[in-house]
Scaffold this active site. Structure first.
Site, PDB file in Angstrom:
ATOM      1  N   LYS A  33     -53.724 120.423 -15.483  1.00  0.00           N
ATOM      2  CA  LYS A  33     -52.745 121.402 -15.025  1.00  0.00           C
ATOM      3  C   LYS A  33     -52.358 122.347 -16.175  1.00  0.00           C
ATOM      4  O   LYS A  33     -52.656 122.065 -17.357  1.00  0.00           O
ATOM      5  CB  LYS A  33     -51.519 120.654 -14.486  1.00  0.00           C
ATOM      6  CG  LYS A  33     -51.801 119.816 -13.214  1.00  0.00           C
ATOM      7  CD  LYS A  33     -50.533 119.068 -12.786  1.00  0.00           C
ATOM      8  CE  LYS A  33     -50.693 118.347 -11.472  1.00  0.00           C
ATOM      9  NZ  LYS A  33     -49.437 117.630 -11.075  1.00  0.00           N
ATOM     10  N   TYR A  41     -51.430 121.383  -2.249  1.00  0.00           N
ATOM     11  CA  TYR A  41     -50.224 120.553  -2.101  1.00  0.00           C
ATOM     12  C   TYR A  41     -49.627 120.662  -0.692  1.00  0.00           C
ATOM     13  O   TYR A  41     -48.417 120.560  -0.543  1.00  0.00           O
ATOM     14  CB  TYR A  41     -49.196 120.934  -3.160  1.00  0.00           C
ATOM     15  CG  TYR A  41     -49.479 120.301  -4.518  1.00  0.00           C
ATOM     16  CD1 TYR A  41     -49.768 118.941  -4.630  1.00  0.00           C
ATOM     17  CD2 TYR A  41     -49.447 121.047  -5.691  1.00  0.00           C
ATOM     18  CE1 TYR A  41     -50.035 118.347  -5.856  1.00  0.00           C
ATOM     19  CE2 TYR A  41     -49.707 120.453  -6.928  1.00  0.00           C
ATOM     20  CZ  TYR A  41     -49.999 119.104  -6.999  1.00  0.00           C
ATOM     21  OH  TYR A  41     -50.257 118.510  -8.213  1.00  0.00           O
ATOM     22  N   ASN A  49     -46.652 116.705 -15.087  1.00  0.00           N
ATOM     23  CA  ASN A  49     -47.376 115.487 -15.468  1.00  0.00           C
ATOM     24  C   ASN A  49     -48.835 115.724 -15.862  1.00  0.00           C
ATOM     25  O   ASN A  49     -49.684 114.857 -15.713  1.00  0.00           O
ATOM     26  CB  ASN A  49     -47.239 114.422 -14.371  1.00  0.00           C
ATOM     27  CG  ASN A  49     -47.618 114.951 -13.019  1.00  0.00           C
ATOM     28  OD1 ASN A  49     -48.219 116.021 -12.909  1.00  0.00           O
ATOM     29  ND2 ASN A  49     -47.294 114.209 -11.973  1.00  0.00           N
ATOM     30  N   HIS A  79     -53.856 116.172 -12.445  1.00  0.00           N
ATOM     31  CA  HIS A  79     -53.933 115.718 -11.058  1.00  0.00           C
ATOM     32  C   HIS A  79     -55.207 114.908 -10.891  1.00  0.00           C
ATOM     33  O   HIS A  79     -56.248 115.253 -11.463  1.00  0.00           O
ATOM     34  CB  HIS A  79     -53.985 116.909 -10.089  1.00  0.00           C
ATOM     35  CG  HIS A  79     -54.404 116.500  -8.708  1.00  0.00           C
ATOM     36  ND1 HIS A  79     -53.524 115.954  -7.808  1.00  0.00           N
ATOM     37  CD2 HIS A  79     -55.627 116.492  -8.105  1.00  0.00           C
ATOM     38  CE1 HIS A  79     -54.176 115.637  -6.695  1.00  0.00           C
ATOM     39  NE2 HIS A  79     -55.453 115.951  -6.855  1.00  0.00           N
ATOM     40  N   GLU A 127     -60.040 117.718  -1.207  1.00  0.00           N
ATOM     41  CA  GLU A 127     -59.733 118.480  -2.422  1.00  0.00           C
ATOM     42  C   GLU A 127     -60.996 119.044  -3.073  1.00  0.00           C
ATOM     43  O   GLU A 127     -61.002 120.187  -3.522  1.00  0.00           O
ATOM     44  CB  GLU A 127     -58.995 117.581  -3.405  1.00  0.00           C
ATOM     45  CG  GLU A 127     -57.601 117.190  -2.918  1.00  0.00           C
ATOM     46  CD  GLU A 127     -56.894 116.229  -3.858  1.00  0.00           C
ATOM     47  OE1 GLU A 127     -55.719 115.931  -3.595  1.00  0.00           O
ATOM     48  OE2 GLU A 127     -57.506 115.756  -4.837  1.00  0.00           O
TER      49      GLU A 127
END
Ligand code: ADP
Length: 166
Positions: free
Chosen positions: A10, A50, A122, A125, A136
């Site tokens: 990310k 998402y 975080n 992913h 995905e």
């Protein structure tokens, strides 16, 4: 069982210069990288990725996060890993969703943080289940970008303009 999983480094992971470190950690799983690319994330792509989080109060912030608007890095590094138990192996190395409670030796536990607005930044992913991984991978990659044909493909006639080197 051989599986595929989608990994995204990310924008906070890129901004913190963690790419090399993360790839080294992931190599402990002894999986094979079968696709990799840098992606400029549009609002549509982030929202689709998402889509299961749409009802969450932090959805808008989450979309901005994945688009890179919170880190002035409008890109992510997307990878597909392939191998036995790829999904759980990679999730284990990444650690739990909440970086404060994740195993401190995991990627998220070591490098993630919770923002003052309460969003979990975080770093990474990773797909959490087989069906999610397939959805995905198909969202982030075109069939020809994967080195193996892992999902069925079909041919379609398309008249499109593509960029070529001038
Ligand atoms: P994971 O990324 O571990 O698969 P989810 O799909 O539930 O977890 O959440 C997607 C992302 O939304 C997380 O990686 C994190 O960035 C953010 N997030 C999830 N839950 C929360 C929460 N309770 N508060 C703030 N941010 C969250």
């Amino acid at each position: 069982m051989a599986e595929q999983t989608l990994v995204l480094i990310k924008p906070d992971g890129l901004k913190k210069s963690l790419t090399g470190n993360i790839l080294t950690r992931l190599s402990e799983a002894k999986l094979e990288i079968m696709a990799a690319k840098v992606v400029c994330v549009t609002r549509e792509l982030a929202s689709e990725h998402y889509c299961h989080m749409q009802a969450k109060p932090f959805f808008e912030e989450l979309i901005n996060y994945l688009m890179g608007n919170l880190h002035d890095r409008r890109k992510v590094l997307a990878l597909v890993y392939h191998g036995d138990n790829a999904i759980s192996l990679v999730r284990g190395i990444c650690g739990g969703t909440n970086p404060e409670t994740a195993d401190p030796t995991s990627i998220r536990g070591a490098y993630g943080r919770i923002t003052t607005k309460g969003l979990f930044e975080n770093i990474i992913h990773a797909s959490s289940a087989l069906e999610e991984a397939e959805r995905e991978i198909k969202l982030w990659f075109k069939p020809e970008e994967l080195v193996y044909r892992i999902y069925p493909v079909k041919t379609e006639e398309k008249v499109t303009k593509t960029l070529v080197w001038a």
